[in-house]
Scaffold this active site. Sequence first.
Site, mmCIF file in Angstrom:
data_model
loop_
_atom_site.group_PDB
_atom_site.id
_atom_site.type_symbol
_atom_site.label_atom_id
_atom_site.label_comp_id
_atom_site.label_asym_id
_atom_site.label_seq_id
_atom_site.Cartn_x
_atom_site.Cartn_y
_atom_site.Cartn_z
ATOM 1 C CG HIS A 86 -28.152 -21.977 -1.708
ATOM 2 N ND1 HIS A 86 -27.677 -20.742 -0.910
ATOM 3 C CD2 HIS A 86 -28.048 -22.082 -2.806
ATOM 4 C CE1 HIS A 86 -26.516 -20.541 -1.595
ATOM 5 N NE2 HIS A 86 -26.419 -21.182 -2.687
ATOM 6 C CG ASP A 97 -21.546 -24.601 -2.897
ATOM 7 O OD1 ASP A 97 -21.998 -25.262 -3.390
ATOM 8 O OD2 ASP A 97 -21.690 -23.005 -3.337
ATOM 9 C CG HIS A 101 -22.931 -19.423 -4.609
ATOM 10 N ND1 HIS A 101 -22.571 -20.230 -5.091
ATOM 11 C CD2 HIS A 101 -23.097 -17.920 -5.059
ATOM 12 C CE1 HIS A 101 -22.280 -20.412 -6.827
ATOM 13 N NE2 HIS A 101 -22.645 -18.864 -6.818
ATOM 14 C CG ASP A 161 -20.087 -23.372 -6.411
ATOM 15 O OD1 ASP A 161 -19.469 -24.031 -5.493
ATOM 16 O OD2 ASP A 161 -21.212 -23.322 -6.442
#
Length: 348
Positions: free
Chosen positions: A159, A195, A197, A284
């Site tokens: 991120h 991931d 996200h 995740d």
Amino acid sequence: MLTFYSDDHHLHHGRCELIDGRLMPCFEMPSRADHVVQRVRSRALGEVREPQDHGRQPIERVHSTEYLDFFQGAWARWQASGGEGDILPFTWPARSLRAIKPTHLLGELGYYSFDGGAPITAGTWQAAYSAAQVALSAQAAIEAGAHSAFALCRPPGHHAASDVMGGYCYLNNAAIAAQAFLDQGRSRVAILDVDYHHGNGTQAIFYSRSDVLFASIHGHPEFEFPFFLGYADETGEGAGEGFNYNYPLAAGSAWEVWSQALEQACQRITASDAQVLVISLGVDTFMLDPISQFKLDSPDYLKMGARIAALGLPTLFVMEGGYAVEEIGVNAVNVLEGFERALKELHP
């Protein structure tokens, strides 16, 4: 498979993050990496090595000097001002404000952040710096002849953009490693982000470049963090047009749907003529993850690793998210074991 890991990750343990309208204990915690390295060792995946220190210069190839100076010095400034507890931003330069850098520490923090999920503690800089060295050491092992390596990085990185932290991320470990491959002679690198996200920071870093293909499979930003990036129509700009691919999926997506996106991403990677592959390895996507909404089960990660191995590229796995702490080690190592088994079948 070689694993690179540093105990320095324990130096970063935020008290809280701003999530769902509340200050909550951080989901990103030291036990995440502890469970993964324990699983690596119990499964005898391979040697676990301490990273070498490659200095700040490779990090500066991805992150701005101003941002790094701010991040490295933020805690000392906070202490000198009498601050107590973690440093968290509370003001950001939204659309109605100017994107101007203030001189006050908390103003600068808002300027260099995009959310309240990246607390700075006394040890955050050292932990993030060491995580970048973990990624660089694993990258160096591949350049030295290893077909694959696992960079067990914590805190995660995907991120973080060139001068922005957020989403538990401060330095973009996968991007730093990809840039190192290019600086050492590779002409094209592919990054596959699995991931839950979207890897908004990685996308932003390489969005206008054709030497890095970025593909991300993630929860649709219409309903999922980071909300403002990760749509399918984001395909790159300028020289980078056609080198960015997003596969946003609906909540509740299980392996049958997720694997179709993986296949499409793998076909793009094959067509790109990439010479080396970096995997932003978030697990995740697991069905029991407390902050995610996909439905992958532990055996699915073996199949994920096998499909990645079929690409036939030197592969660097870089640890990202995964917050079902008890299962994170099983799921992350399943990807690596699935990769290794498939590789042996392809090249007995």
